[in-house]
Design a protein around this motif. Structure first.
Motif, PDB file in Angstrom:
ATOM      1  N   GLU A   1     -11.217   9.594   3.030  1.00  0.00           N
ATOM      2  CA  GLU A   1     -10.891   9.386   1.619  1.00  0.00           C
ATOM      3  C   GLU A   1     -12.151   8.932   0.896  1.00  0.00           C
ATOM      4  O   GLU A   1     -13.084   8.422   1.506  1.00  0.00           O
ATOM      5  CB  GLU A   1      -9.722   8.411   1.452  1.00  0.00           C
TER       6      GLU A   1
ATOM      7  N   ASP B   1       0.876  -1.162   0.000  1.00  0.00           N
ATOM      8  CA  ASP B   1       0.000   0.000   0.000  1.00  0.00           C
ATOM      9  C   ASP B   1       0.919   1.218   0.000  1.00  0.00           C
ATOM     10  O   ASP B   1       1.767   1.384   0.887  1.00  0.00           O
ATOM     11  CB  ASP B   1      -0.939   0.017   1.217  1.00  0.00           C
ATOM     12  N   GLY B   2       0.744   2.048  -1.048  1.00  0.00           N
ATOM     13  CA  GLY B   2       1.678   3.153  -1.245  1.00  0.00           C
ATOM     14  C   GLY B   2       2.648   2.804  -2.369  1.00  0.00           C
ATOM     15  O   GLY B   2       3.850   3.095  -2.288  1.00  0.00           O
ATOM     16  N   THR B   3       2.121   2.210  -3.431  1.00  0.00           N
ATOM     17  CA  THR B   3       2.988   1.774  -4.542  1.00  0.00           C
ATOM     18  C   THR B   3       3.705   2.937  -5.217  1.00  0.00           C
ATOM     19  O   THR B   3       4.867   2.833  -5.589  1.00  0.00           O
ATOM     20  CB  THR B   3       2.146   1.001  -5.583  1.00  0.00           C
TER      21      THR B   3
HETATM   22  C1  IPD Z   1      -3.405   3.610  -2.794  1.00  0.00           C
HETATM   23  C2  IPD Z   1      -2.970   4.286  -1.510  1.00  0.00           C
HETATM   24  C3  IPD Z   1      -3.304   5.750  -1.566  1.00  0.00           C
HETATM   25  C4  IPD Z   1      -4.776   6.003  -1.832  1.00  0.00           C
HETATM   26  C5  IPD Z   1      -5.218   5.281  -3.107  1.00  0.00           C
HETATM   27  C6  IPD Z   1      -4.879   3.792  -3.003  1.00  0.00           C
HETATM   28  P1  IPD Z   1      -1.940   1.540  -3.660  1.00  0.00           P
HETATM   29  O1  IPD Z   1      -3.120   2.217  -2.759  1.00  0.00           O
HETATM   30  O2  IPD Z   1      -3.598   3.711  -0.401  1.00  0.00           O
HETATM   31  O3  IPD Z   1      -2.990   6.390  -0.343  1.00  0.00           O
HETATM   32  O4  IPD Z   1      -4.980   7.367  -1.980  1.00  0.00           O
HETATM   33  O5  IPD Z   1      -6.617   5.457  -3.261  1.00  0.00           O
HETATM   34  O6  IPD Z   1      -5.266   3.145  -4.202  1.00  0.00           O
HETATM   35  O7  IPD Z   1      -2.371   1.697  -5.083  1.00  0.00           O
HETATM   36  O8  IPD Z   1      -0.699   2.267  -3.367  1.00  0.00           O
HETATM   37  O9  IPD Z   1      -1.974   0.147  -3.159  1.00  0.00           O
END
Ligand code: IPD
Ligand code: CA
Ligand code: CA
Length: 259
Positions: A201, A83-85
């Motif tokens: 969010e 999470d945070g790719t």
């Molecule tokens: C994301 C992260 C980000 C959020 C996005 C997600 P990922 O996940 O959690 O903070 O704003 O909506 O998709 O793509 O890095 O696993």
């Protein structure tokens, strides 16, 4: 045994994160311009699922990269390997493994591990929330105007009333600090340990929110949708706070109250 498997699975994913971090890896695009997936996401998810199925061959898995692996079981592991790719791909050490265990439609255990800061968040339903084995609590802030908040923006912008930028603007115009870390799981854990007073969010998926949701709840906080309705990991809008500023946040998000 569930807890042992969960911890090992998170550690296995984190080893893959560290193996690729700041090295060369393949990147490809998912839906949307900047919705990336890297070789490391796939490797971490595979390592996590291998551990889960080693312990529990019959358990279901819902992984961000592999989708649903259905089995005839009441247990479902909800996995975000990184999470945070985007942070990961840019060498920013704010990314993590996020894993939640759902049993009979309830999230019962969760782990979020950011190996760069060596922060391991763990929660079990009814048993509290922990950071590196120490109990954590949400903050004591009682007013939104004095809060330190965090949010995130979806890869595909959603144009709607009370959309991401509207709400962001409402707070920023009044001088309320709103951070944007780039990892919803870390955002939620940082609410759980009191660094942030609230998080909202608009378009999260179950693998983004499931583990962090339990962390916040077990740390004494509150998690709902943007209207204050009970939260489900399968709907997209999330509001997580220390509980004390929750109702006020709902009013501000829905534009029924001025800050
Ligand atoms: C994301 C992260 C980000 C959020 C996005 C997600 P990922 O996940 O959690 O903070 O704003 O909506 O998709 O793509 O890095 O696993
Ligand atoms: Ca995610
Ligand atoms: Ca991810």
């Amino acid at each position: 045994m569930l807890k042992t498997a969960l911890i090992e699975a998170a550690q296995a994913g984190a080893r893959e994160i560290l193996r690729f971090f700041n090295k060369e890896f393949k990147i490809s695009n998912k839906q949307g311009v900047n919705n990336l997936v890297t070789e490391a996401d796939h490797a971490a998810e595979k390592a996590i699922i291998d551990v889960i199925h080693n312990y529990f061959p019959g358990h279901q898995v819902l992984g961000e990269e592999s989708g649903a692996i259905p089995k005839d079981s009441d247990y479902k592991w909800i996995v975000d390997p990184i999470d945070g790719t985007i942070n990961f791909a840019h060498g920013i050490p704010l990314n993590c493994v996020s894993i939640a265990i759902e049993h009979e439609n309830k999230i019962i255990m969760a782990a979020v591990y950011n190996p760069h800061l060596n922060e391991f968040f763990f929660a079990e339903k009814g048993e509290g929330a922990y950071l590196n084995d120490k109990p954590i609590r949400v903050s004591e802030q009682t007013k939104a105007i004095n809060a330190c908040l965090v949010t995130g923006f979806p890869y595909t912008y959603i144009n709607m009333a009370n959309g991401p930028l509207d709400i962001f603007e409402r707070f920023v115009r009044k001088g309320v600090p709103v951070r944007r870390l780039g990892s919803a799981a870390i955002d939620l854990c940082w609410v759980a340990c009191g660094r942030f007073d609230g998080f909202y969010e608009h378009k999260l998926e179950p693998w983004d929110s499931a583990a962090g949701y339990l962390l916040v709840k077990e740390a004494g906080g509150k998690v709902t949708d943007h209207s204050g309705n009970p939260f489900s990991v399968y709907q997209h809008k999330v509001l997580a706070t220390n509980g004390r500023i929750h109702n006020e946040m709902v009013e501000i998000i829905n534009n029924r109250k001025e800050l």
